[in-house]
Scaffold this motif. Structure first.
Motif, mmCIF file in Angstrom:
data_model
loop_
_atom_site.group_PDB
_atom_site.id
_atom_site.type_symbol
_atom_site.label_atom_id
_atom_site.label_comp_id
_atom_site.label_asym_id
_atom_site.label_seq_id
_atom_site.Cartn_x
_atom_site.Cartn_y
_atom_site.Cartn_z
ATOM 1 N N GLY A 59 -3.978 -0.880 -7.476
ATOM 2 C CA GLY A 59 -3.783 -1.837 -8.556
ATOM 3 C C GLY A 59 -2.364 -1.942 -9.048
ATOM 4 O O GLY A 59 -2.028 -2.858 -9.812
ATOM 5 N N SER A 60 -1.492 -1.022 -8.629
ATOM 6 C CA SER A 60 -0.087 -1.076 -9.043
ATOM 7 C C SER A 60 0.733 -1.813 -7.986
ATOM 8 O O SER A 60 0.248 -2.111 -6.894
ATOM 9 N N TRP A 62 -4.337 -10.604 -6.219
ATOM 10 C CA TRP A 62 -3.307 -10.121 -5.302
ATOM 11 C C TRP A 62 -2.053 -10.980 -5.441
ATOM 12 O O TRP A 62 -2.139 -12.209 -5.578
ATOM 13 N N SER A 63 -0.882 -10.339 -5.384
ATOM 14 C CA SER A 63 0.385 -11.080 -5.460
ATOM 15 C C SER A 63 1.480 -10.266 -4.791
ATOM 16 O O SER A 63 1.305 -9.065 -4.520
ATOM 17 N N SER A 64 2.620 -10.906 -4.534
ATOM 18 C CA SER A 64 3.736 -10.203 -3.886
ATOM 19 C C SER A 64 5.055 -10.781 -4.347
ATOM 20 O O SER A 64 5.126 -11.889 -4.885
ATOM 21 N N ARG A 65 6.105 -10.010 -4.114
ATOM 22 C CA ARG A 65 7.470 -10.459 -4.355
ATOM 23 C C ARG A 65 8.404 -9.622 -3.504
ATOM 24 O O ARG A 65 8.060 -8.516 -3.058
ATOM 25 N N MET A 66 9.609 -10.123 -3.287
ATOM 26 C CA MET A 66 10.654 -9.367 -2.587
ATOM 27 C C MET A 66 11.531 -8.674 -3.618
ATOM 28 O O MET A 66 11.771 -9.194 -4.713
ATOM 29 N N ASN A 67 12.051 -7.479 -3.292
ATOM 30 C CA ASN A 67 13.062 -6.868 -4.142
ATOM 31 C C ASN A 67 14.428 -6.958 -3.469
ATOM 32 O O ASN A 67 14.550 -7.444 -2.335
ATOM 33 N N THR A 84 1.059 -6.300 -5.243
ATOM 34 C CA THR A 84 0.126 -5.823 -6.260
ATOM 35 C C THR A 84 -1.280 -6.205 -5.816
ATOM 36 O O THR A 84 -1.553 -7.385 -5.554
ATOM 37 N N SER A 85 -2.155 -5.214 -5.717
ATOM 38 C CA SER A 85 -3.500 -5.464 -5.202
ATOM 39 C C SER A 85 -4.453 -5.885 -6.307
ATOM 40 O O SER A 85 -4.283 -5.531 -7.477
ATOM 41 N N GLY A 86 -5.469 -6.658 -5.907
ATOM 42 C CA GLY A 86 -6.532 -7.040 -6.821
ATOM 43 C C GLY A 86 -7.717 -6.102 -6.704
ATOM 44 O O GLY A 86 -7.588 -4.975 -6.223
ATOM 45 N N SER A 87 -8.896 -6.563 -7.116
ATOM 46 C CA SER A 87 -10.084 -5.711 -7.117
ATOM 47 C C SER A 87 -10.756 -5.615 -5.753
ATOM 48 O O SER A 87 -11.501 -4.667 -5.491
ATOM 49 N N SER A 88 -10.523 -6.566 -4.872
ATOM 50 C CA SER A 88 -11.156 -6.530 -3.553
ATOM 51 C C SER A 88 -10.526 -5.449 -2.686
ATOM 52 O O SER A 88 -9.399 -5.018 -2.919
ATOM 53 N N GLN A 89 -11.269 -4.994 -1.666
ATOM 54 C CA GLN A 89 -10.795 -3.935 -0.794
ATOM 55 C C GLN A 89 -9.576 -4.349 0.015
ATOM 56 O O GLN A 89 -8.716 -3.542 0.335
ATOM 57 N N SER A 90 -9.493 -5.622 0.366
ATOM 58 C CA SER A 90 -8.371 -6.128 1.152
ATOM 59 C C SER A 90 -8.229 -7.622 0.890
ATOM 60 O O SER A 90 -9.093 -8.236 0.246
ATOM 61 N N PHE A 93 -3.897 -7.464 4.259
ATOM 62 C CA PHE A 93 -3.339 -6.340 3.513
ATOM 63 C C PHE A 93 -4.474 -5.481 2.964
ATOM 64 O O PHE A 93 -5.471 -6.000 2.431
ATOM 65 N N GLY A 94 -4.342 -4.143 3.065
ATOM 66 C CA GLY A 94 -5.347 -3.243 2.516
ATOM 67 C C GLY A 94 -5.045 -1.801 2.857
ATOM 68 O O GLY A 94 -4.112 -1.491 3.614
ATOM 69 N N GLN A 95 -5.853 -0.889 2.308
ATOM 70 C CA GLN A 95 -5.663 0.545 2.536
ATOM 71 C C GLN A 95 -6.636 1.021 3.602
ATOM 72 O O GLN A 95 -7.858 0.952 3.407
#
Length: 610
Positions: free
Chosen positions: A297-298, A329-334, A342-348, A371-373
């Protein structure tokens, strides 16, 4: 002859100086970053000073203390060095940063610049080798000057040993420079100027907060108002998150002084006349590739910039713009080029990723990845000695997962346990060999067909229990003794071994007759120590009780003892005995004091010889 002075340290005044006036260098790196508030900034400087210039820096710093005891006398001391460390921030706060900013149309020369100023509270300083140890002319200055410290040492300012000086923002502070806030916060055109007179050779990096479409429009170098582009180079560098840096390489020949050299570069948010679209190179992963990541979730690094380095190309820079199918779910570049997810509640979640450049140009082609663990890892939190049991549970994101699990602690990684993970949980023992006592994490490396390689660390609340050091004293079975006596009969030597089962270092001490010795000679696990019996003789003893203590890196203590009879005394009926004790405690045995005055000791030794 001691010198005295009425000057106080607060009297030191560096106003009107620049960094180069005080710290003449051969080469330097400056990094100036404007922070998000567009009113504060972080200025880092590191300079390398060689040979004759090193002598000049020492002379300049010694001159800074003119009127103080030992100051401006052609010798620079450790006391002056410590004073520089103490008042250096105050001194630099009086100096010019040489950097100015002005909003509006491009500016050159004589305008009212928004000058960047130092902030004393935020300035940190470090120097290396200002007072070179072991210099052939090094001398003590304790007692030579009023108020000199007991360990004061000094060298002539002509010393040519290389040195290094760094300035940075203190760890507990957010900035060390500031300026008047730009009203438009970088959203409109502005010019940055810097006076680089006497900057012999330097690389400067200017970094700005992300502003959509910001770029460098123009730059120039002026010598006394005349353009001289051959004096250096100025280049813009786009970062993957869309922000921009300006890199400056500049030189100045001291023979040209007092010629004034200024650099200027103009920043704008106006789009360029032409812009190429970013393109894939063919080195990127195929569609439906699994992108492994920790899903808690982070915001985590899903793909490192190093991994993506050759996936695409663009004339300026490029990043990934990913749209996820699952909610949350969202993403960004650094700025390092990492893709943060940043992950949401779904597994992937699947995501369709395009390439995008700093001006918003987007690639026509895209890729869809999942994307997923791939697996989760758990253990019973607590203390462990030799190994820990780790449970690996697959998420079924992939069919088979080859996993290497090891304990990790700082830069140390232990022996890996290899696991082939299928559809069920696997429980496996992981060795703690090479791991020091204290907290450690679990390091995972995993591979699977159709998946990017995965490397992650997990904090499972694990600690390695400390093992007490093991210390022993060698016994000579042939001579029937632990001690080897010196020819003058006034000391003996003990030998033995000391080992930390955890692989750390061991500190040794010996206590005998109210005295403590740490003068051990070691070779690997072997040790030897020579002990004088002078204090024992002064106390009238003929048997000498010795305690050898070993302390490990976390202050756990083990000890062993031996009673050594004196074979040369009139009462030599004693026998040698040893004993061992171990305990978890901190601190070394207290230092003993001589129990007798020298005259008594001498009398005892004379009586012994007679």
């Amino acid at each position: 002859m001691a010198e005295d002075s009425g000057r106080q340290m607060e009297d030191v005044d560096c106003s009107g100086y620049t960094f180069e006036d005080l710290f003449e260098y051969d080469n330097a790196v400056f990094m100036f970053e404007i922070l998000d508030d567009w009113a504060t900034s972080d200025l880092y400087a590191n300079s390398w000073v060689n040979e004759s210039r090193a002598a000049t820096v020492r002379e300049n710093l010694d001159g800074l203390f003119d009127g103080f005891p030992g100051g401006n006398n052609s010798w620079i001391s450790t006391d002056e060095r410590d004073a520089v460390r103490s008042i250096g921030a105050k001194c630099i706060a009086d100096m010019y940063t040489r950097i100015g900013i002005r909003e509006g149309l491009p500016h050159r020369g004589g305008v009212d610049w928004n000058d960047v100023e130092f902030v004393e509270e935020g300035i940190g300083l470090e120097e290396v080798n200002l007072i070179p140890e072991g210099h052939p002319e090094e001398r003590s200055c304790s007692g030579r000057y009023a108020f000199a410290s007991a360990d004061c040492q000094e060298v002539p300012v002509t010393a040519t040993n290389n040195l290094e000086i760094s300035m940075f923002t203190k760890e507990e502070e957010t900035h060390n420079t500031r300026f008047n806030k730009l009203p438009n916060s970088g959203q409109s055109d502005f010019t940055v100027a810097m006076n680089v007179t006497n900057v012999t050779s330097a690389t400067m990096m200017f970094t700005f907060p992300f502003i959509d479409g910001m770029r460098m429009a123009n730059w120039t170098i002026l010598d006394d108002g005349v353009e001289n582009l051959g004096a250096g180079s100025i280049e813009e560098i786009f970062l993957p998150d869309g922000s921009v840096r300006v890199s400056v390489d500049i030189q100045y020949d001291k023979a040209d002084y007092p010629m004034i050299r200024n650099i200027f570069f103009d920043m704008t948010t106006s789009p360029p006349d032409t812009n190429d679209f970013p393109v894939w190179t063919g080195n990127e992963p195929a569609d439906d590739t699994i992108v492994p990541m920790i899903k808690d979730g982070s915001e985590v690094v899903a793909i490192s910039g190093e991994t993506m380095l050759d996936w695409a190309s663009d004339n300026d820079a490029w990043g990934l713009d990913c749209q996820f199918t699952e909610t949350g779910w969202s993403s960004r570049m650094n700025s390092d080029g990492d893709l943060l997810v940043t992950s949401g509640s779904s597994q992937s979640s699947d995501a369709t990723c395009h390439l995008v450049d700093p001006y918003g140009a987007t690639s026509n082609a895209s890729h869809t990845w999942r994307f997923g663990q791939p697996a989760s890892f758990s253990a019973t939190a607590g203390m462990f000695t030799d190994s820990v049991e780790i449970d690996s549970t697959p998420s079924l994101l992939v069919q088979n997962l080859a996993v290497a699990i090891s304990a990790t602690q700082g830069s140390t990684t232990g022996v890996a346990t290899n696991v082939n993970l299928g559809s069920t949980t696997s429980s496996d023992s992981v060795s703690l060999s090479g791991i020091s006592p204290g907290a450690f994490m679990i390091h995972v490396m995993a591979t699977s067909p159709g998946m990017l390689d995965w490397e992650a660390e997990f904090d499972l609340g694990l600690e390695k229990r400390n093992s007490l050091p093991v210390v022993s004293i060698n016994y000579d079975s042939i001579e029937g003794t632990y001690a080897t006596w010196s020819s003058d009969q006034y000391s003996f030597t003990l030998t033995g071994t000391a080992v930390d089962p955890d692989g750390g270092s061991v500190t040794l001490s010996a206590d005998m007759c109210d005295e403590t010795s740490t003068g051990f000679t070691t070779n690997g696990d072997d040790w030897s120590v020579t002990l004088s019996i002078a204090n024992c003789v002064a106390q009238g003893l003929t048997e000498y009780y010795v305690v050898i203590t070993a302390k490990d890196s976390v202050d756990a203590i083990s000890s062993t003892d031996v009673t050594v009879p004196d074979p040369y005394s009139t009462d030599n009926s004693g026998t040698e005995n040893t004993g061992d004790t171990s305990e978890e405690e901190s601190g070394l045995p207290s230092l003993g004091m001589f129990a007798s005055i020298v005259a008594m000791l001498g009398a005892a030794l004379l009586a012994r010889r007679d």
